[in-house]
Scaffold this active site. Structure first.
Site, PDB file in Angstrom:
ATOM      1  CB  ILE A  12       8.768  -2.512   3.468  1.00 42.03           C
ATOM      2  CG1 ILE A  12       8.317  -1.100   2.583  1.00 42.03           C
ATOM      3  CG2 ILE A  12       8.581  -2.162   4.898  1.00 42.03           C
ATOM      4  CD1 ILE A  12       6.945  -0.634   2.754  1.00 42.03           C
ATOM      5  CB  THR A  84       3.192  -3.032  -3.715  1.00 43.78           C
ATOM      6  OG1 THR A  84       4.343  -3.000  -4.470  1.00 43.78           O
ATOM      7  CG2 THR A  84       3.493  -4.128  -2.575  1.00 43.78           C
ATOM      8  CB  THR A 124      -1.269   1.196   2.486  1.00 41.39           C
ATOM      9  OG1 THR A 124      -1.161   2.535   1.815  1.00 41.39           O
ATOM     10  CG2 THR A 124      -2.634   0.645   1.814  1.00 41.39           C
ATOM     11  CG  ASP A 125      -0.837   6.872   3.310  1.00 39.62           C
ATOM     12  OD1 ASP A 125      -0.796   5.934   2.395  1.00 39.62           O
ATOM     13  OD2 ASP A 125      -0.219   7.594   3.438  1.00 39.62           O
ATOM     14  CD  GLU A 126      -1.422   4.162  -1.848  1.00 38.93           C
ATOM     15  OE1 GLU A 126      -2.396   3.912  -2.797  1.00 38.93           O
ATOM     16  OE2 GLU A 126      -0.272   4.280  -1.944  1.00 38.93           O
ATOM     17  CE1 TYR A 149      -1.090  -1.868  -2.443  1.00 37.35           C
ATOM     18  CE2 TYR A 149      -1.437   0.370  -2.488  1.00 37.35           C
ATOM     19  CZ  TYR A 149      -0.664  -0.950  -2.017  1.00 37.35           C
ATOM     20  OH  TYR A 149       0.048  -0.619  -0.918  1.00 37.35           O
ATOM     21  CE  LYS A 153      -1.639  -3.751   1.865  1.00 37.84           C
ATOM     22  NZ  LYS A 153      -0.701  -5.016   2.075  1.00 37.84           N
ATOM     23  N   PRO A 204       8.769  11.165 -15.400  1.00 38.13           N
ATOM     24  CG  PRO A 204       7.893   8.973 -15.630  1.00 38.13           C
ATOM     25  CD  PRO A 204       8.896   9.916 -15.512  1.00 38.13           C
ATOM     26  NE  ARG A 213       0.497   9.495  -3.057  1.00 33.02           N
ATOM     27  CZ  ARG A 213      -0.574   9.974  -3.615  1.00 33.02           C
ATOM     28  NH1 ARG A 213      -1.172  11.141  -3.318  1.00 33.02           N
ATOM     29  NH2 ARG A 213      -1.171   9.677  -4.588  1.00 33.02           N
ATOM     30  CG  ASP A 271      -3.055  12.939 -12.762  1.00 31.59           C
ATOM     31  OD1 ASP A 271      -2.166  12.366 -12.270  1.00 31.59           O
ATOM     32  OD2 ASP A 271      -3.600  13.748 -12.137  1.00 31.59           O
TER      33      ASP A 271
HETATM   34  P1  NAD Z   1       7.528  -4.606  -2.920  1.00 25.14           P
HETATM   35  O1  NAD Z   1       6.448  -4.565  -4.080  1.00 25.14           O
HETATM   36  O2  NAD Z   1       8.653  -3.925  -2.903  1.00 25.14           O
HETATM   37  O3  NAD Z   1       7.386  -6.298  -2.464  1.00 25.14           O
HETATM   38  C1  NAD Z   1       6.531  -6.929  -2.340  1.00 25.14           C
HETATM   39  C2  NAD Z   1       7.124  -8.313  -2.208  1.00 25.14           C
HETATM   40  O4  NAD Z   1       6.077  -9.174  -1.768  1.00 25.14           O
HETATM   41  C3  NAD Z   1       7.856  -9.025  -3.010  1.00 25.14           C
HETATM   42  O5  NAD Z   1       9.071  -9.451  -2.711  1.00 25.14           O
HETATM   43  C4  NAD Z   1       7.208  -9.935  -3.729  1.00 25.14           C
HETATM   44  O6  NAD Z   1       7.821 -11.036  -4.319  1.00 25.14           O
HETATM   45  C5  NAD Z   1       6.250 -10.365  -2.615  1.00 25.14           C
HETATM   46  N1  NAD Z   1       5.045 -11.227  -3.024  1.00 25.14           N
HETATM   47  C6  NAD Z   1       4.318 -10.667  -3.889  1.00 25.14           C
HETATM   48  N2  NAD Z   1       3.222 -11.653  -3.933  1.00 25.14           N
HETATM   49  C7  NAD Z   1       3.469 -12.728  -3.385  1.00 25.14           C
HETATM   50  C8  NAD Z   1       2.657 -14.000  -2.900  1.00 25.14           C
HETATM   51  N3  NAD Z   1       1.819 -14.273  -3.479  1.00 25.14           N
HETATM   52  N4  NAD Z   1       3.432 -14.614  -1.911  1.00 25.14           N
HETATM   53  C9  NAD Z   1       4.562 -14.481  -1.490  1.00 25.14           C
HETATM   54  N5  NAD Z   1       5.299 -13.297  -1.836  1.00 25.14           N
HETATM   55  C10 NAD Z   1       4.639 -12.277  -2.605  1.00 25.14           C
HETATM   56  O7  NAD Z   1       6.333  -3.857  -1.703  1.00 25.14           O
HETATM   57  P2  NAD Z   1       6.808  -2.916  -0.486  1.00 25.14           P
HETATM   58  O8  NAD Z   1       6.713  -1.515  -1.105  1.00 25.14           O
HETATM   59  O9  NAD Z   1       7.889  -3.570  -0.016  1.00 25.14           O
HETATM   60  O10 NAD Z   1       5.276  -3.212   0.020  1.00 25.14           O
HETATM   61  C11 NAD Z   1       5.211  -4.184   1.207  1.00 25.14           C
HETATM   62  C12 NAD Z   1       4.118  -4.096   2.133  1.00 25.14           C
HETATM   63  O11 NAD Z   1       4.093  -2.723   2.521  1.00 25.14           O
HETATM   64  C13 NAD Z   1       3.034  -4.260   1.130  1.00 25.14           C
HETATM   65  O12 NAD Z   1       1.821  -4.888   1.702  1.00 25.14           O
HETATM   66  C14 NAD Z   1       2.460  -2.740   0.874  1.00 25.14           C
HETATM   67  O13 NAD Z   1       1.166  -2.626   0.669  1.00 25.14           O
HETATM   68  C15 NAD Z   1       2.733  -1.830   2.302  1.00 25.14           C
HETATM   69  N6  NAD Z   1       2.999  -0.531   2.099  1.00 25.14           N
HETATM   70  C16 NAD Z   1       3.841  -0.273   1.395  1.00 25.14           C
HETATM   71  C17 NAD Z   1       4.171   1.288   1.275  1.00 25.14           C
HETATM   72  C18 NAD Z   1       5.140   1.800   0.411  1.00 25.14           C
HETATM   73  O14 NAD Z   1       5.364   3.002   0.321  1.00 25.14           O
HETATM   74  N7  NAD Z   1       5.959   0.915  -0.222  1.00 25.14           N
HETATM   75  C19 NAD Z   1       3.534   2.137   2.123  1.00 25.14           C
HETATM   76  C20 NAD Z   1       2.597   1.288   3.158  1.00 25.14           C
HETATM   77  C21 NAD Z   1       2.250  -0.114   3.115  1.00 25.14           C
HETATM   78  P1  TYD Z   2       4.294   6.003  -6.135  1.00 28.47           P
HETATM   79  O1  TYD Z   2       5.670   5.866  -5.626  1.00 28.47           O
HETATM   80  O2  TYD Z   2       3.577   5.246  -7.100  1.00 28.47           O
HETATM   81  O3  TYD Z   2       3.257   5.737  -4.780  1.00 28.47           O
HETATM   82  P2  TYD Z   2       1.576   5.981  -4.407  1.00 28.47           P
HETATM   83  O4  TYD Z   2       1.080   5.826  -5.860  1.00 28.47           O
HETATM   84  O5  TYD Z   2       1.549   4.550  -3.592  1.00 28.47           O
HETATM   85  O6  TYD Z   2       1.547   7.096  -3.721  1.00 28.47           O
HETATM   86  O7  TYD Z   2       3.712   7.502  -6.462  1.00 28.47           O
HETATM   87  C1  TYD Z   2       4.023   8.688  -5.548  1.00 28.47           C
HETATM   88  C2  TYD Z   2       3.549   9.918  -5.971  1.00 28.47           C
HETATM   89  O8  TYD Z   2       4.166  10.316  -7.384  1.00 28.47           O
HETATM   90  C3  TYD Z   2       2.001   9.617  -6.468  1.00 28.47           C
HETATM   91  O9  TYD Z   2       1.277  10.749  -6.295  1.00 28.47           O
HETATM   92  C4  TYD Z   2       2.126   9.526  -8.199  1.00 28.47           C
HETATM   93  C5  TYD Z   2       3.359  10.296  -8.559  1.00 28.47           C
HETATM   94  N1  TYD Z   2       4.269   9.594  -9.689  1.00 28.47           N
HETATM   95  C6  TYD Z   2       4.560  10.444 -10.660  1.00 28.47           C
HETATM   96  O10 TYD Z   2       4.243  11.623 -10.615  1.00 28.47           O
HETATM   97  N2  TYD Z   2       5.187   9.735 -11.757  1.00 28.47           N
HETATM   98  C7  TYD Z   2       5.345   8.585 -11.743  1.00 28.47           C
HETATM   99  O11 TYD Z   2       6.131   7.965 -12.830  1.00 28.47           O
HETATM  100  C8  TYD Z   2       5.316   7.680 -10.500  1.00 28.47           C
HETATM  101  C9  TYD Z   2       5.384   6.181 -10.610  1.00 28.47           C
HETATM  102  C10 TYD Z   2       4.414   8.377  -9.541  1.00 28.47           C
END
Ligand code: NAD
Ligand code: TYD
Length: 338
Positions: A12, A84, A124-126, A149, A153, A204, A213, A271
């Site tokens: 992101i 994350t 996050t919504d989590e 996680y 957060k 998987p 989700r 699961d």
């Molecule tokens: P990601 O895992 O793709 O990226 C995380 C980035 O943070 C990486 O580039 C990593 O190198 C960097 N990072 C990790 N530890 C660090 C540290 N100690 N110092 C500096 N950089 C560091 O994650 P993402 O999916 O892009 O998520 C970004 C943010 O959005 C997170 O805070 C996550 O909790 C939040 N978020 C993600 C989702 C989603 O669906 N992916 C949804 C809601 C919120």
């Molecule tokens: P994920 O992308 O890990 O996001 P989050 O756990 O943050 O929601 O998972 C999305 C959904 O998909 C979650 O319900 C778990 C499921 N999932 C699988 O069924 N198999 C997998 O291998 C992964 C990574 C996720």
């Protein structure tokens, strides 16, 4: 406007760096990223020479480095940096506490000492925990995180608020739902399943595949964060949901349909521990600031799948080394669901 984007080499964060450079001609963007397994400078290849952009490799939990950056003057800090992945947090929570909680503290402390116009904590919504059918989370709801996680957060989310309430640091917190889009590390559902299928490997599916989700296009997340930067009231929390609730199996079926793969590649596996059944966000408060998601899920999920089809160069090199070790630990010999 000078922005500090932490975690700007992740999924992101890198999309947000692109968003800023595309939308603000005169912005300056500093990307502070530790380059963990999830950080990837390939995500930023097309803008790496843009004079408005600079990269600092480093840890948000390093006070010396963080203070130096804030001392030079920052207008807006957006903290995306985090560990994350829920499955990794179940296996080993330590880095989640260090980065997500302590790292956020280091950033907030620098913001308190050196000042800035806005600090956005990306949550996050989590943090709301699992939500029963018929309900949607609003920002004032109780936080009930159920895995390391989401608990880390939640800690960062409330710590950020405490810096507003106690020290008047201009903090807003955003809580987004599951993002999909380009440059997502292939441990998460969509890129994992797409790339496995492109390699003719099974996918998987956890449990019965009916966990729900709410899917949000990453660019709608970026515009939501931007809207909160510009219009959010300090001390407030803003939900950013996609309004696209789907059972996992529905998303999986779209992927299978788009890639024309046989159902025999679907495996139902044991699961995830403590697997939250459903997330659901009410985003009315953010919409009242003027934000609207504009990406249609049915179209854009297929466009996202095609991006992974057409950008093998991006994910093929990721699926080696550390990734294969993680994959083996997580999935090989995992029991089949009953
Ligand atoms: P990601 O895992 O793709 O990226 C995380 C980035 O943070 C990486 O580039 C990593 O190198 C960097 N990072 C990790 N530890 C660090 C540290 N100690 N110092 C500096 N950089 C560091 O994650 P993402 O999916 O892009 O998520 C970004 C943010 O959005 C997170 O805070 C996550 O909790 C939040 N978020 C993600 C989702 C989603 O669906 N992916 C949804 C809601 C919120
Ligand atoms: P994920 O992308 O890990 O996001 P989050 O756990 O943050 O929601 O998972 C999305 C959904 O998909 C979650 O319900 C778990 C499921 N999932 C699988 O069924 N198999 C997998 O291998 C992964 C990574 C996720």
């Amino acid at each position: 406007m000078k922005y500090l984007v932490t975690g700007g080499a992740g999924f992101i964060g890198s999309n947000f760096v692109h968003y800023l450079l595309d939308n603000y001609k005169d912005c300056q963007v500093i990307n502070l990223d530790k380059l963990t397994y999830a950080g990837n400078l390939d995500n930023l290849k097309d803008i790496e020479n843009d004079p408005r952009y600079s990269f600092v490799k480093g840890d948000i939990a390093d006070p010396e480095l963080v203070n130096k950056i804030f001392k030079d003057g920052i207008d807006v800090a957006v903290n995306f940096a985090a560990e994350t992945h829920v499955d990794r947090s179940i296996g080993d929570p330590a880095d989640f506490i260090t980065t997500d909680v302590f790292g956020t503290y280091v950033l907030l402390e620098a913001a308190r000492v050196y000042g800035l116009k806005k600090f956005i904590q990306i949550s996050t919504d989590e943090v709301y925990g699992t939500i029963e059918i018929g309900k949607s989370s609003v920002e004032t709801d109780q936080l009930l995180p159920r895995n390391p996680y989401s608990a880390s957060k939640s800690g960062a989310d409330r710590l950020a608020y405490s810096y507003f309430a106690t020290y008047e640091v201009p903090v807003c917190v955003t809580r987004a739902s599951n993002n999909y889009g380009f440059y997502q590390y292939p441990e998460k559902l969509v890129p994992l399943f797409v790339t496995n299928l492109l390699e003719e490997k099974p996918v998987p599916i956890y449990g019965d595949g009916k966990n729900i989700r709410d899917w949000l296009h990453v660019m709608d997340h970026c515009s939501g964060v931007d809207c909160v930067i510009n219009n959010g009231i300090n001390g407030e929390v803003y939900n950013i949901g996609g309004g696209n609730e789907r059972e996992n199996i529905e998303v999986v079926n779209i992927i299978f349909d788009q890639l024309k793969k046989p159902d025999s590649l679907k495996t139902y596996v044991k699961d995830r521990m403590g697997h939250d059944r459903r997330y659901s966000l009410c985003s009315d408060k953010t919409m009242a600031l003027g934000w609207q998601p504009s990406h249609k899920f049915e179209e854009c999920i297929r466009e996202t799948i095609d991006w992974y089809v057409n950008n093998k160069w991006w994910w093929e090199k990721i699926k080696s080394g550390e990734y294969l070790e993680y994959y083996k630990k997580q999935y090989v010999d995992r029991e089949i669901a009953e």
